[in-house]
Every structure is written in C-alpha cells, then in structure tokens.
Design a protein around this motif. Sequence first.
Motif, PDB file in Angstrom:
ATOM      1  N   ASP A   1      -2.014  -0.467  12.173  1.00 35.41           N
ATOM      2  CA  ASP A   1      -1.331   0.185  11.055  1.00 35.41           C
ATOM      3  C   ASP A   1      -1.709  -0.520   9.747  1.00 35.41           C
ATOM      4  O   ASP A   1      -2.140   0.112   8.771  1.00 35.41           O
ATOM      5  N   GLY A   2      -1.577  -1.840   9.745  1.00 35.63           N
ATOM      6  CA  GLY A   2      -1.892  -2.624   8.543  1.00 35.63           C
ATOM      7  C   GLY A   2      -3.352  -2.477   8.149  1.00 35.63           C
ATOM      8  O   GLY A   2      -3.682  -2.252   6.973  1.00 35.63           O
ATOM      9  N   LEU A   3      -4.235  -2.548   9.151  1.00 33.83           N
ATOM     10  CA  LEU A   3      -5.666  -2.449   8.881  1.00 33.83           C
ATOM     11  C   LEU A   3      -6.013  -1.049   8.358  1.00 33.83           C
ATOM     12  O   LEU A   3      -6.786  -0.894   7.412  1.00 33.83           O
ATOM     13  N   GLY A   4      -5.392  -0.038   8.963  1.00 31.40           N
ATOM     14  CA  GLY A   4      -5.620   1.357   8.531  1.00 31.40           C
ATOM     15  C   GLY A   4      -5.254   1.523   7.066  1.00 31.40           C
ATOM     16  O   GLY A   4      -5.996   2.150   6.299  1.00 31.40           O
ATOM     17  N   GLU A   5      -4.141   0.941   6.665  1.00 33.95           N
ATOM     18  CA  GLU A   5      -3.711   1.031   5.271  1.00 33.95           C
ATOM     19  C   GLU A   5      -4.716   0.376   4.345  1.00 33.95           C
ATOM     20  O   GLU A   5      -5.057   0.913   3.296  1.00 33.95           O
ATOM     21  N   CYS A   6      -5.218  -0.806   4.755  1.00 35.72           N
ATOM     22  CA  CYS A   6      -6.203  -1.506   3.909  1.00 35.72           C
ATOM     23  C   CYS A   6      -7.473  -0.666   3.781  1.00 35.72           C
ATOM     24  O   CYS A   6      -8.035  -0.535   2.701  1.00 35.72           O
ATOM     25  N   LEU A   7      -7.898  -0.086   4.908  1.00 38.84           N
ATOM     26  CA  LEU A   7      -9.156   0.666   4.894  1.00 38.84           C
ATOM     27  C   LEU A   7      -9.049   1.961   4.093  1.00 38.84           C
ATOM     28  O   LEU A   7     -10.034   2.418   3.525  1.00 38.84           O
ATOM     29  N   ARG A   8      -7.855   2.550   4.063  1.00 43.47           N
ATOM     30  CA  ARG A   8      -7.701   3.800   3.312  1.00 43.47           C
ATOM     31  C   ARG A   8      -7.964   3.590   1.828  1.00 43.47           C
ATOM     32  O   ARG A   8      -8.486   4.466   1.162  1.00 43.47           O
ATOM     33  N   GLY A   9      -7.540   2.428   1.347  1.00 46.08           N
ATOM     34  CA  GLY A   9      -7.820   2.108  -0.050  1.00 46.08           C
ATOM     35  C   GLY A   9      -6.922   2.825  -1.035  1.00 46.08           C
ATOM     36  O   GLY A   9      -6.129   3.692  -0.668  1.00 46.08           O
ATOM     37  N   GLU A  10      -7.075   2.436  -2.293  1.00 41.17           N
ATOM     38  CA  GLU A  10      -6.257   2.942  -3.393  1.00 41.17           C
ATOM     39  C   GLU A  10      -6.292   4.477  -3.456  1.00 41.17           C
ATOM     40  O   GLU A  10      -7.341   5.084  -3.293  1.00 41.17           O
TER      41      GLU A  10
END
Length: 431
Positions: free
Chosen positions: A113-122
């Motif tokens: 979940d955390g990694l997915g959020e980072c990868l989605r980006g701004e």
Amino acid sequence: MNVAVVGGQWGDEGKGKIIDVLAERADYIVRYQGGNNAGHTVETGGEKFVLHLIPTGILRPDRKCVIGNGVVVDPVAFSSEVKMLLSRGVDPAGRLFVSDRAHLLLPFHRRLDGLGECLRGEGRRIGTTRRGIGPAYADKASRSGLRLCAILRRDFPRRVEERCREAGRVLEALGGEAVDVEKTVAEVTAAAQVVRPFITDTVALLHGAVRRRQRILFEGAQGTLLDLDFGTYPFVTSSNASACGVAAGAGIPPSQVGRVLGVIKGYATRVGEGPFPTELNDDTGALLRENGHEYGATTGRPRRCGWFDAVAARYAVMVNGIELWAVTKLDVLDRLDPIRICVGYEYRGRRLDGFPADSGVLAGVKPIYEELPGWRVPTRGAGSFDDLPSQAREYLSRICRLTGVPLGMLSLGPEREDTVVLTDPFAEDGA
Ligand code: GDP
Ligand code: IMO
Ligand code: MG
C-alpha cells in the motif's frame, strides 16, 4: 427489522457515535466491509474509545458483534485492539465473532500500500490510510488471498510463508525492500493465535439471528463517496462501503438488510486526495476544522472541510436507499453565519444533472450555493428538535427537503448523551 448505518459522505460522519446509541437496541452489530482503515469514535462518561476493526457495539455490554466475511482482517491490528479493549475493562470473549470467510490482511499488504502510493506520485496519489486495504482486497479478487479459516489449519505457517515469498518478489521488483519472511511468519502466527478463538461460521450465526427475528445493526465504515463502485473513483477505498455491500459482506440475503440510516454531518469533510466540490480553503474551512476537531481518527491527518453538499447527499440517498438521516455535528455550525448549502453543480457553464462518474468532471464543477441564516447560539443540550433555535430547525428542514429524506436522529455533541432520537429506525413502521 434490521438497520444498516452507512456514511452518506466521505467517511467520518460520526457513524461510531450513532451506532453506539443504536447498539443499545440491537442484538448483533456487524461490520461488513473495510478493515482497520476505519476510525469510529465513541465518547461516554468522559472516556473516549476509537475502534478500527472491531464493531463499535462491543462497548455495549452483552451485545454480540460480528466481523463479517466482507472485512479484511489484519491479525496484528486485531490483537492490539483486543488488548486495548481488555485494558479498558471491555472483554470481547464469547460475544465477538469473526468470519472464517473473511480475508487476512498481512504485513506485506501494508508495505505494498505504502509503496503503491509512492509510485503513483503527485496528483495520482489516493492518500490511503496505508493500512494495506487495497492490496488485501486485490489479493481477494485475484484469488491469491488467505482467509481466516486457514488459521485453523496445521499448515497455516507454511501458507503464510508462501504468500510472504510471493509478495516479497513483487515488492522487490517494484524497488521495495525484501520481506523478512521468518520475522513476518512469526509475527502473523502469534497474532493469529489471538484471532483463533473468535473465528466462527458467521453466515450460519447471522442466519440464526434472522430466523429468531433478532435485531441486526450493520455498521458501515467509510462512506458512500468512498465506495469502490459508487464513490469518486479512483479516490475511493477498495470495498463497497454503501448499503449495497451489506448482503455480500455480512452473508445475509439482500431482503434482510432492513432500513437504511444515512449518517451525514451538518457540513462536509474529506481526508485523503480526490475531488471535493464544496471544500473551503479559507478561514471558514479552518474554523470548521477547529470547532469540529477534524483530524483523522486513524491517521491523525487534518481533514479537509467544506459546506454541506446536497447534490452528493441526494446521490447517496439513491445509491443506498436511505430512509432516514442521522445528522451529526450540528453544534459545530453554532458560530457560523451565514451557512451555505450546495444545491447544484455547474460544469463549463451548464448545470449538471446528478453526480458525475468522472472524478475529473467533479473536480471541475462549480457549486451553486443557497445561503441560510446561522443561529449563533449553542445547540448542545437541546433535548428535542423543537428546542433548537428556529434557524437551526430551518437548516435541518432544508437538508431534508433537498434530499427527500426525513430526520431520524440528531447529534449535538460527541457524547452519547448529546443525541436526539426522533424516529427509532428499528421500529417496524418507522415511527
Ligand atoms: P466515524 O468514522 O463516522 O465513526 O466518525 P469519526 O469517529 O472518525 O469522526 C467523528 C468525530 O466527531 C469523532 O471525534 C466524534 O467524537 C465526533 N462527534 C460525533 N458526533 C458529534 C457531534 O454531534 N458533535 C461534535 N462536536 N462532535 C461529534
Ligand atoms: P471511517 O470508517 C475517512 C479514505 C482514505 C483515502 C481513501 C482510501 O472512519 O469513516 P484506504 O486506506 O481505505 O485504501 O484509503 O479512503 N478513508 C477514509 N476516510 N474515514 C474513513 O473511515 C476512511 N477509510 C479510508 O483517507 O482517501
Ligand atoms: Mg472515522
């Protein structure tokens, strides 16, 4: 008569408080979706409880509580919630039942979940609670999840180990850190031992309750506008938070869902990213946040605040079949004058019919407001609708007229006692 309590907005409407009041009249209180992304607050006798995974009804002695098959259960979060309850004198043993069909949320789901959020980006970030909800439901839908019935098997540690290795490969491919398989298996199997005595065939249990005509209260988490199908996709959670999720998530026939009570605040809030037409990025928004203590019960994030949106509420009525409103936090508006209600949306110079599916369109709408006079006196302590100042009565009546749903309950403060029940939702004739 059974009752489903659902959020009519973007979550945090005060469902926990309303459910706590109604739990006194129910035999069973059932969570049917979501996981420990929820944060349901109950304040009573100067004490404050925040429940994330275990139904709010657990705070009422003798009430039976069910975590249904539609919930994703993090065993580590579950065991710490049980510990918290025990330390505060609430013993869930013998009256909390967790579905053997519910899916497990494991530590690597949180990391995904955390990694997915980072990868989605701004700009594309959802602003999730990072509790692992999306990845756990993704595993369920892709048929690689583990269910709670697996805990009852001797080979449970091996199965967790297999899943850890698979998830570890995905995490590493995405640039994340490797999973410490041994540590994770030990942590999960220890927590699973705490969950084990609560695991039950809750489908059979609830069918028994239906047969005996006992009262079931369904506890919605999140809100209609965060529903996976009907919310502001993709800025939603990964389950059906609306009343549409009750039958599938609790394992009861759709005909047994009963009356739907929608919970709405006298204004609107949202936590996380996504369109919010009536958002106020000004002093009024800040005032609502401070007066309403609008900080996330799960993540502590400041909630975005805005005016009440009758277009969104009408849509929630349609999706859920809401028959009664519980309006909360009216007291937070005590010092505001005038008060605005959004009665329509304008998009590129034209008035829209209904609530748009496209979040890009919703982000571009201009709210059409109606202005009502404020009341400028405290409402807390009012014992009935008629005790309220006339402007407050008019404000509530306007919300009801705009949405076509009568007022069933009113909340004028965080405490259990600050609640007015106008219509008992459990009453067979609704009176
Ligand atoms: P839930 O997720 O829908 O259960 O709502 P939360 O517990 O996340 O957020 C609602 C917050 O408002 C909690 O801190 C409650 O104690 C508080 N609250 C609930 N009803 C009222 C009310 O009528 N007035 C005020 N001032 N606070 C309320
Ligand atoms: P209760 O039950 C408010 C929001 C998150 C994010 C989106 C997706 O207390 O009303 P998730 O972690 O579910 O994948 O996050 O949904 N969200 C909530 N917002 N109240 C909640 O629960 C929420 N649960 C999730 O902020 O925008
Ligand atoms: Mg909440």
